[in-house]
Scaffold this active site. Structure first.
Site, PDB file in Angstrom:
ATOM      1  N   HIS A  57       0.840  -1.206   0.000  1.00 48.74           N
ATOM      2  CA  HIS A  57       0.000   0.000   0.000  1.00 48.74           C
ATOM      3  C   HIS A  57       0.873   1.254   0.000  1.00 48.74           C
ATOM      4  CE1 HIS A  57      -3.611   2.367   1.498  1.00 48.74           C
ATOM      5  NE2 HIS A  57      -2.608   3.182   1.799  1.00 48.74           N
ATOM      6  N   GLU A  58       1.826   1.295   0.934  1.00 52.50           N
ATOM      7  CA  GLU A  58       2.706   2.464   1.019  1.00 52.50           C
ATOM      8  C   GLU A  58       3.636   2.556  -0.181  1.00 52.50           C
ATOM      9  OE1 GLU A  58       1.935   4.554   3.049  1.00 52.50           O
ATOM     10  OE2 GLU A  58       0.821   3.454   4.583  1.00 52.50           O
ATOM     11  N   HIS A  61       1.879   4.270  -3.051  1.00 54.34           N
ATOM     12  CA  HIS A  61       1.921   5.726  -2.901  1.00 54.34           C
ATOM     13  C   HIS A  61       3.287   6.259  -3.348  1.00 54.34           C
ATOM     14  CE1 HIS A  61      -1.873   6.326  -0.929  1.00 54.34           C
ATOM     15  NE2 HIS A  61      -1.562   5.629   0.162  1.00 54.34           N
TER      16      HIS A  61
END
Length: 270
Positions: A57-58, A61
């Site tokens: 997820h990170e 980003h």
């Protein structure tokens, strides 16, 4: 500020590889029923897989921000998938794992610091915010693939439960992340399109957005509505509510397995 990207910035961290190894070994233990305690194996498998999804997820980003113009991302270690490199490891890893253990919910975190001034174009800013929860959506599709592809023959029931609960975490994380609440990715998606005055008024609320959502989920009526939405999405993906519920039951092995899930597990698969 760096003007080029180094190959070393993209090198996968041994810490992340170690977590993936734990996920693989414990997943095998769940599948083969090798572990002395099926609940402990499910707990370790789901927790490690959840941490892997948080890292991805990170990373989504960070990688999107890097390709959008923020080349400082690499020097911060965000592209290595190392959870220890995040700006707020507590918010991004520890608290989400704690929320899973205590509440069985995939509550999002926040960690990647993006130099927004290096990025031009509102669409790019929106895409950077959307990239994280879209990863949770993809992870949910992968977890539920055996269900919506009707390919469960030969898949042990306990492994199905583990996948169902892991999918529940991914779906709940995606839904929560896409809420237009300051501090969450959903607000980050729409923020570039808001007026400067509104953004300035909302900015002080950002640090409290996640806490507000968590507090609201303690209200029984809102909690029921939220999980009804999660179950509805899982149903579309072919995951019965019982599967994810028994997954949570096995995950919380310290509470003891419910008689219903225990009896259901003894039934032949398929």
């Amino acid at each position: 500020m760096p003007t080029t990207s180094r190959r070393s910035d993209w090198r996968v961290s041994p810490v992340f590889l170690g977590i993936v190894a734990v996920m693989a070994v414990t997943g095998w233990a769940v599948w083969t029923d090798y572990a002395a305690s099926a609940g402990l194996a499910v707990f370790l498998f789901v927790t490690s897989a959840w941490i892997v999804s948080l890292c991805l997820h990170e990373y989504a980003h960070a990688a999107t921000a890097h390709h959008s113009g923020d080349l400082s991302i690499g020097t911060k270690g965000y592209l290595s998938l190392n959870p220890l490199a995040y700006t707020h490891a507590l918010l991004s890893i520890v608290l989400p794992v704690l929320f899973v253990i205590l509440g069985g919910i995939g509550l999002p975190g926040g960690a990647v610091f993006v130099e927004r001034g290096s990025i031009r174009g509102r669409w790019k800013h929106s895409l950077i915010s959307a990239a994280g929860p879209l990863t949770n959506v993809l992870f949910a599709l992968v977890c539920t693939a055996p269900f919506w592809l009707d390919a469960l023959d030969g898949v042990p029931l306990v492994f199905q439960y583990a996948l169902g609960f892991l999918a529940l975490l991914q779906v709940s994380a995606a839904i929560l992340n896409f809420l237009p609440v300051p501090g969450l990715d959903g607000y980050g998606v729409i923020e570039p399109w808001l007026s400067y005055r509104i953004r300035r008024q909302v900015e002080p609320l950002a640090p409290f957005g996640l806490l507000l959502v968590f507090a609201l989920l303690f209200i029984p009526a809102l909690n029921a509505v939220f999980f009804d939405a999660v179950d509805a999405v899982l149903s579309v993906l072919g995951v019965d509510e019982l599967v994810s519920a028994c997954g949570l039951d096995f995950y919380r092995f310290w509470e003891g397995e419910s008689e219903y899930c225990a009896a259901y597990t003894l039934r032949p698969a398929g």
